[in-house]
Write a protein that holds these residues in place. Structure first.
Motif, short mmCIF file in Angstrom:
data_model
loop_
_atom_site.label_atom_id
_atom_site.label_comp_id
_atom_site.label_asym_id
_atom_site.label_seq_id
_atom_site.Cartn_x
_atom_site.Cartn_y
_atom_site.Cartn_z
N PRO A 192 -55.73 -26.52 85.27
CA PRO A 192 -56.76 -26.16 84.30
C PRO A 192 -55.41 -26.05 83.21
CG PRO A 192 -58.11 -25.66 85.96
CD PRO A 192 -56.82 -25.71 86.70
N GLY A 193 -55.27 -27.21 82.53
CA GLY A 193 -55.02 -26.69 81.13
C GLY A 193 -55.60 -27.30 79.47
N LEU A 194 -55.62 -27.40 78.05
CA LEU A 194 -56.34 -27.32 77.08
C LEU A 194 -56.77 -28.36 77.14
CD1 LEU A 194 -57.92 -25.61 74.83
CD2 LEU A 194 -55.83 -26.57 73.26
N PHE A 195 -56.00 -29.81 77.17
CA PHE A 195 -55.92 -31.14 77.36
C PHE A 195 -56.01 -31.60 79.19
CE2 PHE A 195 -54.71 -29.94 73.25
CZ PHE A 195 -55.65 -29.89 72.72
N PHE A 196 -55.98 -31.20 79.87
CA PHE A 196 -54.39 -31.78 81.00
C PHE A 196 -54.14 -30.80 81.05
CE2 PHE A 196 -52.25 -33.82 77.57
CZ PHE A 196 -50.99 -32.82 77.67
N ASP A 197 -53.86 -30.79 82.98
CA ASP A 197 -53.47 -29.96 83.62
C ASP A 197 -52.39 -29.13 83.32
OD1 ASP A 197 -55.68 -29.96 86.03
OD2 ASP A 197 -54.08 -31.05 86.74
N HIS A 198 -51.84 -28.12 83.26
CA HIS A 198 -50.79 -27.53 82.63
C HIS A 198 -49.93 -27.02 84.21
CE1 HIS A 198 -47.50 -24.45 80.85
NE2 HIS A 198 -47.69 -23.57 81.84
N ILE A 199 -48.53 -27.43 83.79
CA ILE A 199 -47.66 -27.78 85.25
C ILE A 199 -46.06 -26.66 85.18
CG2 ILE A 199 -46.29 -29.24 86.03
CD1 ILE A 199 -48.37 -31.40 86.42
N THR A 200 -45.95 -25.77 85.99
CA THR A 200 -44.61 -25.31 86.30
C THR A 200 -43.56 -25.51 86.88
OG1 THR A 200 -45.70 -23.79 87.79
CG2 THR A 200 -46.23 -23.68 84.72
N SER A 201 -42.20 -25.18 86.44
CA SER A 201 -41.42 -25.17 87.28
C SER A 201 -40.23 -24.55 86.70
CB SER A 201 -41.04 -27.35 87.11
OG SER A 201 -39.53 -27.73 88.45
N SER A 202 -39.43 -24.65 88.11
CA SER A 202 -38.45 -23.93 87.31
C SER A 202 -36.94 -25.16 86.72
CB SER A 202 -37.09 -23.52 88.81
OG SER A 202 -37.31 -24.45 89.73
N ILE A 203 -36.76 -24.80 86.00
CA ILE A 203 -35.16 -25.98 85.38
C ILE A 203 -33.66 -25.42 85.40
CG2 ILE A 203 -34.96 -27.48 83.45
CD1 ILE A 203 -37.60 -27.19 82.98
N ASN A 204 -33.26 -26.48 85.91
CA ASN A 204 -31.52 -25.41 85.76
C ASN A 204 -30.61 -26.05 84.53
OD1 ASN A 204 -28.66 -25.04 86.38
ND2 ASN A 204 -29.76 -24.67 88.38
N CYS A 205 -30.77 -25.61 83.65
CA CYS A 205 -30.69 -26.11 81.58
C CYS A 205 -29.18 -26.78 82.46
CB CYS A 205 -30.70 -25.34 80.99
SG CYS A 205 -32.42 -24.24 80.71
N GLY A 206 -28.04 -26.23 82.66
CA GLY A 206 -26.99 -26.38 83.21
C GLY A 206 -26.94 -27.57 83.63
N LYS A 207 -27.40 -27.45 85.71
CA LYS A 207 -27.49 -29.11 85.64
C LYS A 207 -27.65 -30.22 84.84
CE LYS A 207 -27.68 -26.84 90.74
NZ LYS A 207 -28.06 -27.22 91.75
N ILE A 208 -28.94 -30.33 85.26
CA ILE A 208 -29.92 -31.17 84.31
C ILE A 208 -28.42 -31.25 82.25
CG2 ILE A 208 -31.52 -30.74 84.60
CD1 ILE A 208 -32.81 -29.84 82.15
N PHE A 209 -27.64 -30.74 82.02
CA PHE A 209 -26.99 -30.88 81.17
C PHE A 209 -25.58 -31.43 81.26
CE2 PHE A 209 -29.79 -28.84 77.68
CZ PHE A 209 -29.40 -30.01 76.95
N ARG A 210 -24.92 -30.84 82.59
CA ARG A 210 -24.15 -31.37 83.40
C ARG A 210 -23.82 -32.35 83.56
NH1 ARG A 210 -23.45 -25.84 84.81
NH2 ARG A 210 -24.56 -25.61 86.76
#
Length: 347
Positions: free
Chosen positions: A80-98
């Motif tokens: 639960p978040g302030l306005f809607f659910d709060h979701i987390t995830s690992s983000i591989n910045c290098g991959k999504i930019f490459r």
């Protein structure tokens, strides 16, 4: 005695014949066999080089899914978040930019009219988001000039002054403009900050950000723009990707986007269809934001009745918004036509 000598001579002759036969008959056969074996091995090895690696998908969408990883898994559970659910995830910045497929154009003369069947499940988040139609085919900016390709210093300065007076219409009218201005007052690090604006046909958002005290604005837009204002710079998606990979992009104190992200991946502006285009765009922004920095978003919002209006835009609510803002902490909700939400980046 003569018979013995004759036998010895015959034996020597026979030995010589055997040696010669070995040299001229057996060895070529061996060589031929070796040659055939080598030819077979070479052919086999050559064939292996051209067999696609099943671990490396060739379909552009599959490569995006692979590099996006859990970020694009829209079945993740949140809290639960302030306005809607709060979701987390690992983000591989290098991959999504490459991954260059994320920024590719669809290459069609006209924007796509329908969602391909093989993409429908991803676009609708397993049929949780209803789809309706509103077709646009007049704004293929990606790789071309923007709608207003030159932003003069005088224009931006005039709009800053109009914003201060509460009279700047922008694209959506003074109510939306003033709603954004209110949100910026609650967004950490806008003042004296380096701010990225995502998506802007005309520089009304930039004027609001400068009015709020930003020291520099970098606008990311599909089409190329020449800014003549010393505090406003512009880049296109390819430049953004390459500068990040070359470590020349730097980081930002804040991100601001208004009525832009909801179009990402729908093909309306020349971009290729991508069910996670909006999610990846905000994740990339997360990658270049400093810890403690802020994200200001204004997008079509209806908490309980979201919708994919293809190919015009998305309407966000309690289902998709949590995935759009993966890892961002909810801070403030404003009031305007495309409701403002403010988030911050924590460790």
């Amino acid at each position: 005695m003569d018979n013995v000598k004759h036998r010895k001579r015959f034996g020597v002759v026979l030995f010589v014949i055997v040696i010669l036969c070995t040299e001229y008959f057996v060895q070529p056969i061996v060589n031929s066999k070796t040659c055939l074996i080598n030819m077979y091995n070479n052919k086999r090895n050559t064939s292996i080089r051209y067999i696609p690696d099943p671990r490396k998908p060739s379909d552009p969408l599959d490569t995006i899914r692979l590099d996006c990883g859990q970020l694009c898994n829209t079945t993740r559970k949140g809290s639960p978040g302030l306005f809607f659910d709060h979701i987390t995830s690992s983000i591989n910045c290098g991959k999504i930019f490459r991954n260059k497929n994320i920024d590719r154009a669809h290459g069609l003369l006209h924007a796509p009219k329908t969602i391909p069947k093989n993409m429908m499940i991803e676009f609708t988040m397993n049929n949780r988001i209803p789809v309706s139609k509103w077709y646009w085919d007049t704004e293929l900016y990606l790789g071309k000039k923007a709608k207003k390709p030159v932003w003069s210093e005088q224009l931006i300065e005039d709009w800053i002054n109009m914003a201060k007076q509460g009279n700047l219409s922008g694209t959506y009218g003074t109510a939306d403009t003033n709603g954004l201005r209110d949100g910026l007052k609650h967004a950490p690090h806008i003042k004296n900050g380096r701010v990225m604006v995502i998506g802007s046909e005309i520089p009304w958002v930039e004027a609001c950000v400068l009015e709020a005290g930003a020291r520099e604005v970098v606008t990311l837009e599909y089409g190329s723009i020449i800014s003549q204002h010393p505090k406003v710079k512009t880049i296109v998606p390819f430049d953004f990707r390459m500068r990040y990979l070359n470590n020349t992009m730097g980081t930002f104190d804040a991100i601001v986007t208004y009525s832009s992200i909801e179009h990402s991946g729908l093909g309306r502006y020349g971009d290729a269809l991508n069910p996670w285009g909006d999610i990846i765009a905000i994740a990339r922004a997360w990658c270049v934001t400093k810890i403690g920095g802020s994200l200001t978003i204004g997008i079509p919002y209806n908490h309980d009745h979201e919708e994919l209006v293809f190919n015009a835009h998305r309407v966000y609510g309690k289902i998709r918004y949590p995935y759009l803002t993966t890892n961002w902490k909810q801070l403030y909700r404003g009031k305007c036509g495309q409701q403002i939400h403010i988030f911050t980046k924590s460790k």
